[in-house]
Design a protein around this motif. Structure first.
Motif, PDB file in Angstrom:
ATOM      1  N   ASP A 126       0.801  -1.209   0.000  1.00 41.53           N
ATOM      2  CA  ASP A 126       0.000   0.000   0.000  1.00 41.53           C
ATOM      3  C   ASP A 126       0.842   1.270   0.000  1.00 41.53           C
ATOM      4  O   ASP A 126       0.318   2.375  -0.068  1.00 41.53           O
ATOM      5  CB  ASP A 126      -0.936   0.022   1.223  1.00 41.53           C
ATOM      6  N   ARG A 127       2.146   1.112   0.105  1.00 42.20           N
ATOM      7  CA  ARG A 127       3.005   2.285   0.115  1.00 42.20           C
ATOM      8  C   ARG A 127       3.133   2.888  -1.280  1.00 42.20           C
ATOM      9  O   ARG A 127       2.931   2.209  -2.285  1.00 42.20           O
ATOM     10  CB  ARG A 127       4.394   1.926   0.647  1.00 42.20           C
ATOM     11  N   THR A 128       3.481   4.143  -1.331  1.00 39.76           N
ATOM     12  CA  THR A 128       3.612   4.834  -2.606  1.00 39.76           C
ATOM     13  C   THR A 128       4.727   4.223  -3.447  1.00 39.76           C
ATOM     14  O   THR A 128       5.798   3.902  -2.942  1.00 39.76           O
ATOM     15  CB  THR A 128       3.918   6.330  -2.360  1.00 39.76           C
ATOM     16  N   ASN A 129       4.443   4.074  -4.736  1.00 38.73           N
ATOM     17  CA  ASN A 129       5.407   3.555  -5.716  1.00 38.73           C
ATOM     18  C   ASN A 129       5.796   2.094  -5.482  1.00 38.73           C
ATOM     19  O   ASN A 129       6.822   1.629  -5.996  1.00 38.73           O
ATOM     20  CB  ASN A 129       6.686   4.411  -5.734  1.00 38.73           C
ATOM     21  N   ILE A 130       5.022   1.364  -4.718  1.00 40.64           N
ATOM     22  CA  ILE A 130       5.278  -0.059  -4.502  1.00 40.64           C
ATOM     23  C   ILE A 130       4.258  -0.856  -5.299  1.00 40.64           C
ATOM     24  O   ILE A 130       3.054  -0.705  -5.122  1.00 40.64           O
ATOM     25  CB  ILE A 130       5.189  -0.448  -3.012  1.00 40.64           C
ATOM     26  N   GLN A 131       4.734  -1.698  -6.199  1.00 35.56           N
ATOM     27  CA  GLN A 131       3.856  -2.546  -7.007  1.00 35.56           C
ATOM     28  C   GLN A 131       4.092  -4.013  -6.672  1.00 35.56           C
ATOM     29  O   GLN A 131       5.242  -4.451  -6.607  1.00 35.56           O
ATOM     30  CB  GLN A 131       4.100  -2.309  -8.502  1.00 35.56           C
ATOM     31  N   ALA A 132       3.023  -4.724  -6.447  1.00 29.60           N
ATOM     32  CA  ALA A 132       3.120  -6.140  -6.093  1.00 29.60           C
ATOM     33  C   ALA A 132       2.987  -7.005  -7.345  1.00 29.60           C
ATOM     34  O   ALA A 132       2.168  -6.738  -8.216  1.00 29.60           O
ATOM     35  CB  ALA A 132       2.028  -6.503  -5.090  1.00 29.60           C
ATOM     36  N   ASP A 133       3.809  -8.017  -7.428  1.00 25.90           N
ATOM     37  CA  ASP A 133       3.744  -8.979  -8.532  1.00 25.90           C
ATOM     38  C   ASP A 133       3.831 -10.381  -7.935  1.00 25.90           C
ATOM     39  O   ASP A 133       4.917 -10.928  -7.761  1.00 25.90           O
ATOM     40  CB  ASP A 133       4.891  -8.746  -9.514  1.00 25.90           C
ATOM     41  N   PRO A 134       2.679 -10.998  -7.609  1.00 18.20           N
ATOM     42  CA  PRO A 134       2.686 -12.313  -6.965  1.00 18.20           C
ATOM     43  C   PRO A 134       3.377 -13.402  -7.780  1.00 18.20           C
ATOM     44  O   PRO A 134       3.874 -14.376  -7.221  1.00 18.20           O
ATOM     45  CB  PRO A 134       1.186 -12.624  -6.799  1.00 18.20           C
ATOM     46  N   ALA A 135       3.418 -13.233  -9.094  1.00 11.43           N
ATOM     47  CA  ALA A 135       4.008 -14.278  -9.936  1.00 11.43           C
ATOM     48  C   ALA A 135       5.530 -14.224  -9.949  1.00 11.43           C
ATOM     49  O   ALA A 135       6.181 -15.191 -10.366  1.00 11.43           O
ATOM     50  CB  ALA A 135       3.477 -14.153 -11.363  1.00 11.43           C
ATOM     51  N   ARG A 136       6.113 -13.138  -9.508  1.00 10.59           N
ATOM     52  CA  ARG A 136       7.556 -12.968  -9.639  1.00 10.59           C
ATOM     53  C   ARG A 136       8.322 -13.970  -8.774  1.00 10.59           C
ATOM     54  O   ARG A 136       9.276 -14.608  -9.249  1.00 10.59           O
ATOM     55  CB  ARG A 136       7.938 -11.539  -9.257  1.00 10.59           C
ATOM     56  N   LEU A 137       7.953 -14.111  -7.518  1.00  5.97           N
ATOM     57  CA  LEU A 137       8.645 -15.059  -6.638  1.00  5.97           C
ATOM     58  C   LEU A 137       8.310 -16.494  -7.018  1.00  5.97           C
ATOM     59  O   LEU A 137       9.189 -17.360  -7.038  1.00  5.97           O
ATOM     60  CB  LEU A 137       8.250 -14.790  -5.180  1.00  5.97           C
ATOM     61  N   ALA A 138       7.053 -16.738  -7.360  1.00  2.68           N
ATOM     62  CA  ALA A 138       6.638 -18.092  -7.711  1.00  2.68           C
ATOM     63  C   ALA A 138       7.311 -18.573  -8.984  1.00  2.68           C
ATOM     64  O   ALA A 138       7.531 -19.782  -9.169  1.00  2.68           O
ATOM     65  CB  ALA A 138       5.122 -18.144  -7.880  1.00  2.68           C
ATOM     66  N   ALA A 139       7.649 -17.664  -9.881  1.00  4.34           N
ATOM     67  CA  ALA A 139       8.276 -18.054 -11.149  1.00  4.34           C
ATOM     68  C   ALA A 139       9.629 -18.728 -10.929  1.00  4.34           C
ATOM     69  O   ALA A 139      10.071 -19.524 -11.768  1.00  4.34           O
ATOM     70  CB  ALA A 139       8.439 -16.832 -12.054  1.00  4.34           C
ATOM     71  N   GLN A 140      10.286 -18.409  -9.812  1.00  6.50           N
ATOM     72  CA  GLN A 140      11.587 -19.010  -9.544  1.00  6.50           C
ATOM     73  C   GLN A 140      11.473 -20.505  -9.247  1.00  6.50           C
ATOM     74  O   GLN A 140      12.445 -21.255  -9.391  1.00  6.50           O
ATOM     75  CB  GLN A 140      12.253 -18.298  -8.362  1.00  6.50           C
ATOM     76  N   VAL A 141      10.284 -20.952  -8.830  1.00  7.52           N
ATOM     77  CA  VAL A 141      10.079 -22.377  -8.559  1.00  7.52           C
ATOM     78  C   VAL A 141      10.223 -23.181  -9.842  1.00  7.52           C
ATOM     79  O   VAL A 141      10.799 -24.273  -9.860  1.00  7.52           O
ATOM     80  CB  VAL A 141       8.690 -22.607  -7.936  1.00  7.52           C
ATOM     81  N   VAL A 142       9.682 -22.636 -10.936  1.00 10.69           N
ATOM     82  CA  VAL A 142       9.682 -23.361 -12.208  1.00 10.69           C
ATOM     83  C   VAL A 142      11.106 -23.667 -12.656  1.00 10.69           C
ATOM     84  O   VAL A 142      11.411 -24.768 -13.115  1.00 10.69           O
ATOM     85  CB  VAL A 142       8.938 -22.550 -13.282  1.00 10.69           C
ATOM     86  N   SER A 143      12.004 -22.691 -12.520  1.00  8.92           N
ATOM     87  CA  SER A 143      13.392 -22.917 -12.917  1.00  8.92           C
ATOM     88  C   SER A 143      14.168 -23.663 -11.843  1.00  8.92           C
ATOM     89  O   SER A 143      15.019 -24.513 -12.145  1.00  8.92           O
ATOM     90  CB  SER A 143      14.081 -21.581 -13.217  1.00  8.92           C
ATOM     91  N   GLY A 144      13.881 -23.388 -10.581  1.00  7.52           N
ATOM     92  CA  GLY A 144      14.627 -24.024  -9.499  1.00  7.52           C
ATOM     93  C   GLY A 144      14.356 -25.502  -9.359  1.00  7.52           C
ATOM     94  O   GLY A 144      15.243 -26.263  -8.951  1.00  7.52           O
ATOM     95  N   ILE A 145      13.146 -25.949  -9.711  1.00  5.44           N
ATOM     96  CA  ILE A 145      12.816 -27.365  -9.561  1.00  5.44           C
ATOM     97  C   ILE A 145      13.631 -28.223 -10.521  1.00  5.44           C
ATOM     98  O   ILE A 145      13.791 -29.431 -10.310  1.00  5.44           O
ATOM     99  CB  ILE A 145      11.305 -27.577  -9.790  1.00  5.44           C
ATOM    100  N   GLY A 146      14.171 -27.608 -11.565  1.00  8.95           N
ATOM    101  CA  GLY A 146      14.981 -28.359 -12.519  1.00  8.95           C
ATOM    102  C   GLY A 146      16.216 -28.967 -11.876  1.00  8.95           C
ATOM    103  O   GLY A 146      16.647 -30.069 -12.257  1.00  8.95           O
ATOM    104  N   PHE A 147      16.793 -28.287 -10.893  1.00  7.68           N
ATOM    105  CA  PHE A 147      17.981 -28.817 -10.212  1.00  7.68           C
ATOM    106  C   PHE A 147      17.622 -30.057  -9.391  1.00  7.68           C
ATOM    107  O   PHE A 147      18.394 -31.020  -9.326  1.00  7.68           O
ATOM    108  CB  PHE A 147      18.585 -27.754  -9.304  1.00  7.68           C
ATOM    109  N   LEU A 148      16.443 -30.052  -8.766  1.00  6.67           N
ATOM    110  CA  LEU A 148      16.010 -31.222  -8.005  1.00  6.67           C
ATOM    111  C   LEU A 148      15.688 -32.377  -8.944  1.00  6.67           C
ATOM    112  O   LEU A 148      16.046 -33.518  -8.682  1.00  6.67           O
ATOM    113  CB  LEU A 148      14.774 -30.869  -7.172  1.00  6.67           C
ATOM    114  N   GLY A 149      15.017 -32.077 -10.049  1.00  8.57           N
ATOM    115  CA  GLY A 149      14.677 -33.123 -11.012  1.00  8.57           C
ATOM    116  C   GLY A 149      15.912 -33.758 -11.620  1.00  8.57           C
ATOM    117  O   GLY A 149      15.931 -34.963 -11.901  1.00  8.57           O
ATOM    118  N   ALA A 150      16.964 -32.965 -11.807  1.00  7.62           N
ATOM    119  CA  ALA A 150      18.190 -33.511 -12.391  1.00  7.62           C
ATOM    120  C   ALA A 150      18.805 -34.588 -11.505  1.00  7.62           C
ATOM    121  O   ALA A 150      19.475 -35.501 -11.991  1.00  7.62           O
ATOM    122  CB  ALA A 150      19.195 -32.389 -12.627  1.00  7.62           C
TER     123      ALA A 150
END
Length: 244
Positions: free
Chosen positions: A78-102
Motif C-alpha cells: 500500500d506504500r507509494t510507488n510499490i507494485q506487487a507482482d505475486p508471480a515474480r517469486l513463484a516463477a523461480q520455482v519453475v526454474s529451481g525445480i529443474g535442479f532437483l529433477g536432475a
C-alpha cells in the motif's frame, strides 16, 4: 514512534491473516500435501528415487512460496510507488525445480533413466503453485491427468508393446570385444530386429568383468522368443539370458 508504528503494522497484518485467510491458507497447504502425495505414492510403488515424501515436499513448498508471494508482502504494497507482482517469486520455482529433477536422472552406460520421475516433480511443483494461488480446479484436474498418464497409459503401453511382439532381453556377457556383434548376428539369422540397445551395470565374477546388455527386440510371428533365448545361451562368453 517508529517502533510503535512497526508493532502496530505487524499486529494489523497478523490480525488480517488470522481472521480472513488463516483457514484458506490451511486448506491450500493441506490440499497440496494430498495432491502431491497421490502422485508420490505411484512413484513410490515403483521404488523410484523420488517417491511419496519427496513429491509431498515439492508440492507443499511450491504452494507455500505462492502463498508468500500473495500474502507475504501485504504490509508494503500500500506504500507509494510499490507494485506487487505475486508471480515474480513463484516463477523461480519453475526454474529451481529443474535442479532437483536432475538429481533423479541416472545414466547407466548408454541408458538414461529417471526422466519420468523428473517430469513428475516438475508437474507437482506446478500443482503446488496452482493450489497456492487458489486455482483448485486446475490443480485437481492436473493431478488426475498425471495419475492417468503414469498408471493407465503405462498399462496401455505395455499392452501395445506385447501386441507388436516386442520383448526385452537382458544378456550378461564377458566384457570383451566382439560380443555385441555376435549377439546381433545370431538375432539377425532368426529374423529378430533390434530396436534398442542399453549397456548397463558391470558385474565382476572372479577376475573377468561382465556387462549387462538390455535389448529391445521385435520378433517375427513365426519365431519363438524362448527358442532364441536358448540359442543365445549357447554363445561363447554369454553367462546368462533373462527374458523380460
Amino acid at each position: 514512534m517508529g517502533c510503535g508504528r512497526s508493532v502496530g503494522a505487524v499486529s494489523t497484518w497478523m490480525a488480517t491473516v488470522t481472521s480472513s485467510t488463516y483457514f484458506d491458507i490451511t486448506v491450500r497447504l493441506l490440499l497440496a500435501v494430498i495432491l502431491g502425495g497421490l502422485i508420490g505414492l505411484e512413484r513410490d510403488k515403483r521404488d523410484l528415487p523420488a517417491g511419496f515424501r519427496t513429491h509431498i515436499l515439492v508440492c507443499l513448498g511450491s504452494a507455500l512460496i505462492m502463498l508468500i508471494s500473495i500474502y507475504g508482502f501485504e504490509d508494503v504494497i500500500d506504500r507509494t510507488n510499490i507494485q506487487a507482482d505475486p508471480a515474480r517469486l513463484a516463477a523461480q520455482v519453475v526454474s529451481g525445480i529443474g535442479f532437483l529433477g536432475a538429481g533423479t536422472i541416472l545414466v547407466h552406460g548408454f541408458a538414461i533413466r529417471g526422466l519420468t520421475t523428473a517430469a513428475s516433480l516438475w508437474v507437482v511443483s506446478g500443482i503446488g503453485l496452482a493450489v497456492g494461488a487458489g486455482f483448485y480446479f486446475g490443480a485437481v484436474l492436473t493431478t488426475a491427468l498425471v495419475l492417468f498418464s503414469l498408471v493407465l497409459l503405462n498399462r496401455l503401453e505395455s499392452w501395445y508393446v506385447s501386441q507388436r511382439r516386442l520383448r526385452r532381453l537382458v544378456v550378461r556377457v564377458v566384457d570383451q570385444p566382439g560380443q555385441l556383434a555376435r549377439i546381433a548376428s545370431l538375432l539377425s539369422n532368426y529374423g529378430v530386429i533390434i530396436r534398442r540397445i542399453e549397456v548397463e551395470d558391470v558385474h565382476r565374477k572372479g577376475d573377468k568383468p561382465s556387462v549387462d546388455i538390455t535389448l529391445s527386440l521385435h520378433f517375427p510371428p513365426d519365431q519363438s522368443p524362448l527358442f532364441v533365448v536358448e540359442r543365445l545361451r549357447d554363445l561363447d562368453g554369454v553367462r546368462d539370458v533373462s527374458l523380460l
